[in-house]
Design a protein around this motif. Sequence first.
Motif, PDB file in Angstrom:
ATOM      1  N   THR A 382      70.453   8.677  95.397  1.00  0.00           N
ATOM      2  CA  THR A 382      69.998  10.031  95.725  1.00  0.00           C
ATOM      3  C   THR A 382      71.128  10.969  96.129  1.00  0.00           C
ATOM      4  O   THR A 382      70.871  12.117  96.482  1.00  0.00           O
ATOM      5  CB  THR A 382      68.970   9.979  96.868  1.00  0.00           C
ATOM      6  OG1 THR A 382      69.538   9.300  97.986  1.00  0.00           O
ATOM      7  CG2 THR A 382      67.709   9.268  96.424  1.00  0.00           C
ATOM      8  N   ARG A 391      69.667  11.334  91.777  1.00  0.00           N
ATOM      9  CA  ARG A 391      68.316  11.155  91.275  1.00  0.00           C
ATOM     10  C   ARG A 391      67.328  11.711  92.300  1.00  0.00           C
ATOM     11  O   ARG A 391      67.595  11.677  93.501  1.00  0.00           O
ATOM     12  CB  ARG A 391      68.014   9.680  91.051  1.00  0.00           C
ATOM     13  CG  ARG A 391      68.902   8.991  90.046  1.00  0.00           C
ATOM     14  CD  ARG A 391      68.421   7.566  89.855  1.00  0.00           C
ATOM     15  NE  ARG A 391      69.335   6.802  89.027  1.00  0.00           N
ATOM     16  CZ  ARG A 391      69.057   5.585  88.560  1.00  0.00           C
ATOM     17  NH1 ARG A 391      67.915   5.006  88.862  1.00  0.00           N
ATOM     18  NH2 ARG A 391      69.934   4.953  87.806  1.00  0.00           N
ATOM     19  N   PRO A 392      66.180  12.170  91.875  1.00  0.00           N
ATOM     20  CA  PRO A 392      65.140  12.561  92.835  1.00  0.00           C
ATOM     21  C   PRO A 392      64.715  11.360  93.683  1.00  0.00           C
ATOM     22  O   PRO A 392      64.802  10.207  93.246  1.00  0.00           O
ATOM     23  CB  PRO A 392      63.990  13.044  91.942  1.00  0.00           C
ATOM     24  CG  PRO A 392      64.627  13.369  90.629  1.00  0.00           C
ATOM     25  CD  PRO A 392      65.780  12.431  90.478  1.00  0.00           C
ATOM     26  N   VAL A 393      64.259  11.641  94.885  1.00  0.00           N
ATOM     27  CA  VAL A 393      63.838  10.576  95.789  1.00  0.00           C
ATOM     28  C   VAL A 393      62.763   9.704  95.148  1.00  0.00           C
ATOM     29  O   VAL A 393      62.805   8.470  95.237  1.00  0.00           O
ATOM     30  CB  VAL A 393      63.343  11.174  97.125  1.00  0.00           C
ATOM     31  CG1 VAL A 393      62.634  10.116  97.970  1.00  0.00           C
ATOM     32  CG2 VAL A 393      64.512  11.762  97.908  1.00  0.00           C
ATOM     33  N   THR A 395      62.209   9.082  92.026  1.00  0.00           N
ATOM     34  CA  THR A 395      62.789   8.236  90.986  1.00  0.00           C
ATOM     35  C   THR A 395      63.535   7.059  91.595  1.00  0.00           C
ATOM     36  O   THR A 395      63.432   5.916  91.117  1.00  0.00           O
ATOM     37  CB  THR A 395      63.737   9.064  90.104  1.00  0.00           C
ATOM     38  OG1 THR A 395      63.021  10.163  89.550  1.00  0.00           O
ATOM     39  CG2 THR A 395      64.323   8.229  88.979  1.00  0.00           C
ATOM     40  N   THR A 427      69.160  15.092 101.229  1.00  0.00           N
ATOM     41  CA  THR A 427      70.313  14.664 100.441  1.00  0.00           C
ATOM     42  C   THR A 427      71.417  15.696 100.567  1.00  0.00           C
ATOM     43  O   THR A 427      71.185  16.843 100.906  1.00  0.00           O
ATOM     44  CB  THR A 427      69.935  14.496  98.965  1.00  0.00           C
ATOM     45  OG1 THR A 427      69.406  15.736  98.483  1.00  0.00           O
ATOM     46  CG2 THR A 427      68.892  13.409  98.799  1.00  0.00           C
TER      47      THR A 427
END
Length: 467
Positions: A382, A391-393, A395, A427
Amino acid sequence: MTVVKPLPRTARAYIVCAALGAGACALPALLPPSPTPWATAGLLAALYALCELPARCRLLGRALGGSVPLGTGSFFPVLLAAALLLPPAAAALTALPGGLLARVGEPPVHWRRAWRAAATALAAWTAAHTAGALHAPAALDGPDFPRALLPALAAALVFCLILTALDGGIRATAEGLPLRTAWRGLLGRALAPHLVHGLAGLMMGVLWRSPYGPAAALLVLLPMYVSCWVFAQYHRERAAHQATIRALVQAVDIKDSYTRGHSERVGRASVLIARELGMADDRLDVVRFAGILHDVGKLGVPTRVLRKDGPLTPEERRIIELHPEYGHEMVRGIGFLGEARDAVLHHHERIDGSGYPYGLRGEQIPECARVVAVADAFDAMTSTRSYSRARPVATALAELERCAGSQFDPRMVGALARALDRYGWQTAVTADEPGTQVPAPRAPGPGAAGTTGPAETAEPAKTGEPA
């Protein structure tokens, strides 16, 4: 050269208003006809001031190994005894000399001393009014001693409320914080100690009015002072621990700038998991230390390998895989880390036994290491770095769940998912300067990212090891 940040005008105005209020509270004690019992007020004021002197005396501080308790909080029983024994104006006056003599660690010294004296005087004045409204002086003289408990605890509670309210106000004006943020946590941290001080103050008051007189009341301060000394020692030791850890983490960040901030975030994610699992409070610090220090072994890895732009050779990968053992060697002599040392050694083990350095599987892997493994991989996926996009949380969690049972402990993955659902996750860019374009991730090479699981897909091709 130390740069002293000037105190904002709003903070100075706030301190001036508090000082004027304290002066107005104490002034009636000096005006005739005053009912002030000067013998009691003078003794308590002198005692409180005398208690503050050792913290300011460098020679005495050196003689005691620098372990003199600092701050007026160590001697609040004197002020709470004054609130029970004296009229409100005299109780406020009792707080002023000691507040003005209290040691101040940071500039501006004069403003800070004035603030502390004013705040404690206002708190003592209000506590004395509370004690008087509940007939504390009569309860101290009467034969039914337990009747004095309620007034004493009420006075201590009001004393605590006033001090925390005033301290929140000065934080808001001096640091520019919203009031809600400035007050957050102050009362929770202060309430229990102030109630204990209230009981000690009650004991002083009872002994002061007893046939044994003020000399017996002074004995109450000795155990309080010893307990404060022990508490000060604990905080100094804890500060030394924190400084040790900060130094190690900063060394790793300097050597491997690509992962700057990664250690702190892994520590934070590890605590989220541990708290969700119901770990005891004393273990939360250990888990946080484990997360923060998990990559300290990178100090033993050649910089050319850590910062290599292309895929790693099998030999370079073997060097990288030594970093848990290097880290364990570095921290195994630091006693306060406890089981965090095992997490540093085993955070790259896998549930199916295919991890390193020892190929442990399942419950053989220490619980703390299983927590850190999930937090480590999650942050790697992340975080935006100079060589890969975040990456998105959702994902990242899906990838962790896919590998739960083979690479990661399903309990830890589930705990992280629940914690993130409750608290969210912030993030941040870890290696890019503002305005830097983040390139697309490089294609993985032999032994590099993108081969076996979420940690690998998140880790740079330059290292080829799980986050």
